[in-house]
Design a protein around this motif. Structure first.
Motif, PDB file in Angstrom:
ATOM      1  N   ARG A   1      -3.027 -16.006   3.546  1.00  0.00           N
ATOM      2  CA  ARG A   1      -1.964 -15.456   3.670  1.00  0.00           C
ATOM      3  C   ARG A   1      -2.051 -13.663   4.226  1.00  0.00           C
ATOM      4  NH1 ARG A   1       1.621 -12.154   0.846  1.00  0.00           N
ATOM      5  NH2 ARG A   1       1.483 -12.200  -0.752  1.00  0.00           N
ATOM      6  N   VAL A   2      -1.444 -13.398   5.300  1.00  0.00           N
ATOM      7  CA  VAL A   2      -1.171 -12.203   5.645  1.00  0.00           C
ATOM      8  C   VAL A   2      -0.026 -11.117   4.917  1.00  0.00           C
ATOM      9  CG1 VAL A   2      -0.331 -10.553   7.651  1.00  0.00           C
ATOM     10  CG2 VAL A   2      -1.288 -12.768   7.629  1.00  0.00           C
ATOM     11  N   LEU A   3      -1.222 -10.061   4.486  1.00  0.00           N
ATOM     12  CA  LEU A   3      -0.385  -9.391   2.889  1.00  0.00           C
ATOM     13  C   LEU A   3       0.542  -7.601   3.907  1.00  0.00           C
ATOM     14  CD1 LEU A   3      -3.622  -9.202   0.969  1.00  0.00           C
ATOM     15  CD2 LEU A   3      -1.611 -10.482   0.697  1.00  0.00           C
ATOM     16  N   ARG A   4       1.019  -7.677   3.218  1.00  0.00           N
ATOM     17  CA  ARG A   4       1.739  -6.270   4.525  1.00  0.00           C
ATOM     18  C   ARG A   4       1.819  -5.177   3.057  1.00  0.00           C
ATOM     19  NH1 ARG A   4       5.845  -4.888   7.260  1.00  0.00           N
ATOM     20  NH2 ARG A   4       7.643  -3.302   6.513  1.00  0.00           N
ATOM     21  N   VAL A   5       0.334  -4.094   3.588  1.00  0.00           N
ATOM     22  CA  VAL A   5       0.053  -3.041   2.969  1.00  0.00           C
ATOM     23  C   VAL A   5       0.649  -1.577   3.426  1.00  0.00           C
ATOM     24  CG1 VAL A   5      -1.735  -2.232   1.941  1.00  0.00           C
ATOM     25  CG2 VAL A   5      -1.426  -4.958   2.622  1.00  0.00           C
ATOM     26  N   GLY A   6       0.920  -0.843   1.921  1.00  0.00           N
ATOM     27  CA  GLY A   6       1.739   0.323   2.493  1.00  0.00           C
ATOM     28  C   GLY A   6       1.228   1.432   2.037  1.00  0.00           C
ATOM     29  N   PHE A   7       0.367   2.419   2.605  1.00  0.00           N
ATOM     30  CA  PHE A   7      -0.458   3.077   2.438  1.00  0.00           C
ATOM     31  C   PHE A   7       0.409   4.734   2.325  1.00  0.00           C
ATOM     32  CE2 PHE A   7      -3.432   0.705   4.865  1.00  0.00           C
ATOM     33  CZ  PHE A   7      -4.476   0.403   3.754  1.00  0.00           C
ATOM     34  N   VAL A   8       0.817   5.042   0.925  1.00  0.00           N
ATOM     35  CA  VAL A   8       2.374   5.892   0.563  1.00  0.00           C
ATOM     36  C   VAL A   8       1.384   7.420   0.391  1.00  0.00           C
ATOM     37  CG1 VAL A   8       4.073   5.719  -1.460  1.00  0.00           C
ATOM     38  CG2 VAL A   8       3.148   3.805  -0.844  1.00  0.00           C
ATOM     39  N   TRP A   9       2.149   8.924   0.848  1.00  0.00           N
ATOM     40  CA  TRP A   9       1.750   9.642   0.455  1.00  0.00           C
ATOM     41  C   TRP A   9       2.978   9.707   0.014  1.00  0.00           C
ATOM     42  CZ3 TRP A   9      -1.598  13.277   0.265  1.00  0.00           C
ATOM     43  CH2 TRP A   9      -1.315  14.651   0.198  1.00  0.00           C
TER      44      TRP A   9
ATOM     45  N   LEU B   1       0.980  -0.482   7.568  1.00  0.00           N
ATOM     46  CA  LEU B   1       1.749   0.772   7.379  1.00  0.00           C
ATOM     47  C   LEU B   1       1.729   1.909   6.922  1.00  0.00           C
ATOM     48  CD1 LEU B   1       5.223  -0.033   6.414  1.00  0.00           C
ATOM     49  CD2 LEU B   1       3.891  -1.693   5.747  1.00  0.00           C
ATOM     50  N   VAL B   2       2.435   3.536   6.665  1.00  0.00           N
ATOM     51  CA  VAL B   2       1.836   4.184   6.617  1.00  0.00           C
ATOM     52  C   VAL B   2       3.808   4.678   5.837  1.00  0.00           C
ATOM     53  CG1 VAL B   2       1.382   6.495   6.181  1.00  0.00           C
ATOM     54  CG2 VAL B   2      -0.427   5.121   7.441  1.00  0.00           C
ATOM     55  N   VAL B   3       3.871   5.238   4.917  1.00  0.00           N
ATOM     56  CA  VAL B   3       5.170   5.454   3.887  1.00  0.00           C
ATOM     57  C   VAL B   3       5.051   6.655   2.928  1.00  0.00           C
ATOM     58  CG1 VAL B   3       7.122   4.533   2.847  1.00  0.00           C
ATOM     59  CG2 VAL B   3       5.467   3.224   3.169  1.00  0.00           C
ATOM     60  N   CYS B   4       5.647   7.571   3.933  1.00  0.00           N
ATOM     61  CA  CYS B   4       6.253   8.819   3.289  1.00  0.00           C
ATOM     62  C   CYS B   4       7.256   9.380   3.176  1.00  0.00           C
ATOM     63  CB  CYS B   4       5.012  10.083   4.320  1.00  0.00           C
ATOM     64  SG  CYS B   4       6.250  10.021   5.665  1.00  0.00           S
TER      65      CYS B   4
ATOM     66  N   PRO C   1       3.936  12.731  16.336  1.00  0.00           N
ATOM     67  CA  PRO C   1       4.167  11.207  16.617  1.00  0.00           C
ATOM     68  C   PRO C   1       2.457  10.455  16.381  1.00  0.00           C
ATOM     69  CG  PRO C   1       4.735  12.675  18.473  1.00  0.00           C
ATOM     70  CD  PRO C   1       4.193  13.646  17.087  1.00  0.00           C
ATOM     71  N   VAL C   2       2.741   9.562  15.672  1.00  0.00           N
ATOM     72  CA  VAL C   2       1.377   8.263  15.615  1.00  0.00           C
ATOM     73  C   VAL C   2       1.510   7.216  15.870  1.00  0.00           C
ATOM     74  CG1 VAL C   2       0.908  10.064  13.160  1.00  0.00           C
ATOM     75  CG2 VAL C   2       2.248   7.783  13.511  1.00  0.00           C
ATOM     76  N   HIS C   3      -0.001   7.157  16.203  1.00  0.00           N
ATOM     77  CA  HIS C   3       0.235   5.056  16.769  1.00  0.00           C
ATOM     78  C   HIS C   3      -0.125   3.997  16.417  1.00  0.00           C
ATOM     79  CE1 HIS C   3      -0.946   7.352  20.528  1.00  0.00           C
ATOM     80  NE2 HIS C   3      -1.923   8.051  19.883  1.00  0.00           N
ATOM     81  N   TYR C   4       0.504   4.102  15.057  1.00  0.00           N
ATOM     82  CA  TYR C   4       0.547   3.466  13.648  1.00  0.00           C
ATOM     83  C   TYR C   4       2.053   3.580  12.763  1.00  0.00           C
ATOM     84  CZ  TYR C   4      -0.320   7.422  10.564  1.00  0.00           C
ATOM     85  OH  TYR C   4      -0.480   8.564   9.625  1.00  0.00           O
ATOM     86  N   ARG C   5       2.259   1.936  11.903  1.00  0.00           N
ATOM     87  CA  ARG C   5       3.727   2.471  12.195  1.00  0.00           C
ATOM     88  C   ARG C   5       4.198   3.200  10.644  1.00  0.00           C
ATOM     89  NH1 ARG C   5       7.050  -2.666   9.853  1.00  0.00           N
ATOM     90  NH2 ARG C   5       8.932  -1.313   9.366  1.00  0.00           N
ATOM     91  N   LEU C   6       5.162   4.150  10.897  1.00  0.00           N
ATOM     92  CA  LEU C   6       5.195   5.131   9.902  1.00  0.00           C
ATOM     93  C   LEU C   6       6.418   5.119   9.492  1.00  0.00           C
ATOM     94  CD1 LEU C   6       4.349   7.913   8.397  1.00  0.00           C
ATOM     95  CD2 LEU C   6       5.247   9.341  10.270  1.00  0.00           C
ATOM     96  N   GLU C   7       6.611   4.818   8.254  1.00  0.00           N
ATOM     97  CA  GLU C   7       7.839   4.463   7.440  1.00  0.00           C
ATOM     98  C   GLU C   7       8.216   5.390   6.771  1.00  0.00           C
ATOM     99  OE1 GLU C   7      10.541   2.012   7.560  1.00  0.00           O
ATOM    100  OE2 GLU C   7       9.513   0.627   8.738  1.00  0.00           O
TER     101      GLU C   7
ATOM    102  N   ASP D   1      14.527  -0.492  -5.020  1.00  0.00           N
ATOM    103  CA  ASP D   1      15.652  -0.936  -4.043  1.00  0.00           C
ATOM    104  C   ASP D   1      14.880  -0.465  -2.483  1.00  0.00           C
ATOM    105  OD1 ASP D   1      17.387  -1.977  -5.955  1.00  0.00           O
ATOM    106  OD2 ASP D   1      18.743  -0.905  -4.973  1.00  0.00           O
ATOM    107  N   PHE D   2      14.663   1.113  -2.934  1.00  0.00           N
ATOM    108  CA  PHE D   2      13.653   0.964  -1.359  1.00  0.00           C
ATOM    109  C   PHE D   2      12.432   0.561  -1.257  1.00  0.00           C
ATOM    110  CE2 PHE D   2       9.572   3.305   0.510  1.00  0.00           C
ATOM    111  CZ  PHE D   2      11.026   4.009   1.927  1.00  0.00           C
ATOM    112  N   TRP D   3      11.797  -0.002  -2.148  1.00  0.00           N
ATOM    113  CA  TRP D   3      10.345  -0.647  -2.451  1.00  0.00           C
ATOM    114  C   TRP D   3      11.308  -1.916  -1.773  1.00  0.00           C
ATOM    115  CZ3 TRP D   3       6.635   2.252  -0.578  1.00  0.00           C
ATOM    116  CH2 TRP D   3       6.715   3.378  -0.628  1.00  0.00           C
TER     117      TRP D   3
END
Length: 409
Positions: free
Chosen positions: A25-33, A61-64, A72-78, A90-92
């Motif tokens: 299955r496809v995973l949703r992976v967040g890189f957290v800064w 995606l990246v979360v910060c 501006p970036v070319h990847y998804r930034l939350e 709740d945020f996560w």
């Protein structure tokens, strides 16, 4: 630090297997800064990790936290509403992540606790060399305290503080040690760049009586740009070494490099040495004495990569490193590594297989440089072999596969 237990936080959702190779299955992976600097202005290249996950068939995606300097970036930034949101389960839950990769520095307990409560599996990138704890690594801790101090009175005050802490912390350790342990407990996996750094932090956990957490420690290097892992590897190498660092930073120990280069070039003036990085004017006088020493200063990464492709080695003088990106870029290009015997460089050279280490003294480092060049002279170094070993391990997809594999071990 008071941290809620797993029972108080509530049960986690059932764990699912993580397929490191990309199948399933496809995973949703967040890189957290969570650092103070904007996530888009770091040496940690989030775009490589997002791309690596996508190549494995997952979503990245990246979360910060919010920051005025975000570009501006070319990847998804939350971007969270506030820094406090990162400590909210709740945020996560709202993000729906399967895996969070958090740069933790053995801290970020609030963020890790919220992720655990939300049922998100976490991989903590330590971004240290594993030598943590004043009582466990007293001299290393003292060096870090002293290196940026100016003047004898300041250093004496720092030494007094260190001694007071060493005696006061006692065998039970400090609140910092408790935070390092709790950060590890709240992480499903904790990642260092080399096995030598894993061994260093293993020693810390043993000193704290937390051996049950050792199985969570893993070695996964940082990802390097695609350009370092693609294309043909130059077999014939110019008799040249590179040194690249922020030379105004005492962590890089510019005095050691200056002394080592003087001894090295006096004995082997035929070898070219290119010095890159801010503060390189420190080497200008030496460059005036040796024609083979060239101070390049700050240059684009593409230029450094191109020069690496035909050079023999990269030399370092750092006091400590979690894992220098330049070392990994050198190895991926087929070059070797020279430097002091610190955990990260020890892991990359692998007991002489991919480079030479020394004591942190100018003459010793100069001799290591000479020994390394003679290894290339005699044919004992093989650029094809070096690149073949490291490229699969340092590519974006290889590193992301390694991060996910820590959750399956």
């Amino acid at each position: 630090m008071a941290v809620a237990s797993e029972e108080i936080l509530g049960s986690r959702r059932p764990r699912v297997g993580i397929c490191a190779g990309g199948e399933g299955r496809v995973l949703r992976v967040g890189f957290v800064w969570t650092g103070a600097t904007a996530a888009t202005h770091l040496s940690f290249r989030f775009e490589l990790y997002v791309a690596g996950m996508e190549r494995l068939g997952h979503e990245g995606l990246v979360v910060c936290a919010p920051h005025d300097g975000l570009a501006p970036v070319h990847y998804r930034l939350e971007v969270a509403d506030s820094e406090a949101s990162l400590r909210s389960a709740d945020f996560w839950r709202g993000l729906g992540l399967d895996v969070a990769v958090v740069i933790s520095w053995h801290r970020r307990v609030g963020v890790l606790a919220a992720l655990r409560e939300a049922g998100v599996r976490t991989v903590a990138i330590a971004d240290t060399d594993g030598q943590m704890g004043l009582r466990t690594y007293p001299l290393r801790t003292l060096e870090e305290m002293l290196v940026y101090r100016q003047g004898w009175w300041s250093r004496l005050g720092c030494l007094k503080y260190w001694l007071g802490r060493y005696l006061g912390d006692g065998l039970r350790g400090s609140r910092e040690d408790e935070e390092f342990v709790e950060s590890t407990r709240l992480s499903d996996a904790v990642v260092f760049t080399t096995e030598a750094s894993v061994a260093a932090f293993t020693h810390f956990l043993q000193s704290r009586g937390r051996e049950e957490l050792i199985e969570r420690l893993h070695a996964v290097p940082y990802a390097v740009p695609d350009a370092c892992c693609e294309g043909a590897v130059a077999v014939e190498r110019t008799d040249r070494m590179l040194a690249a660092a922020r030379w105004e930073d005492e962590q890089k120990n510019p005095g050691l490099m200056l002394g080592a280069l003087d001894h090295f070039l006096r004995r082997r003036p035929s070898t070219e040495v290119f010095v890159y990085g801010a503060g390189g004017e420190l080497f200008s006088a030496l460059a005036g004495r040796y024609a083979s020493l060239v101070v390049k200063g700050v240059r684009p990464l593409a230029e450094l990569t191109a020069v690496l492709e035909t050079s023999r080695a990269m030399v370092f003088s750092s006091r400590w490193e979690s894992g220098p990106h330049a070392a990994m870029e050198a190895l991926a290009s087929g070059a070797s590594v020279v430097g002091p015997r610190i955990p990260s460089l020890a892991g990359f050279t692998q007991e002489g297989r991919f480079g030479t280490l020394s004591r942190p003294r100018p003459r010793a480092l100069a001799q290591a440089m000479i020994d390394e060049m003679e290894s290339w002279d005699s044919g004992r170094r093989d650029a094809l072999q070096i690149a073949a070993y490291w490229r699969p391990r340092l590519s974006a997809e290889g590193v992301c596969r390694g991060l996910l594999a820590t959750l399956d071990s």
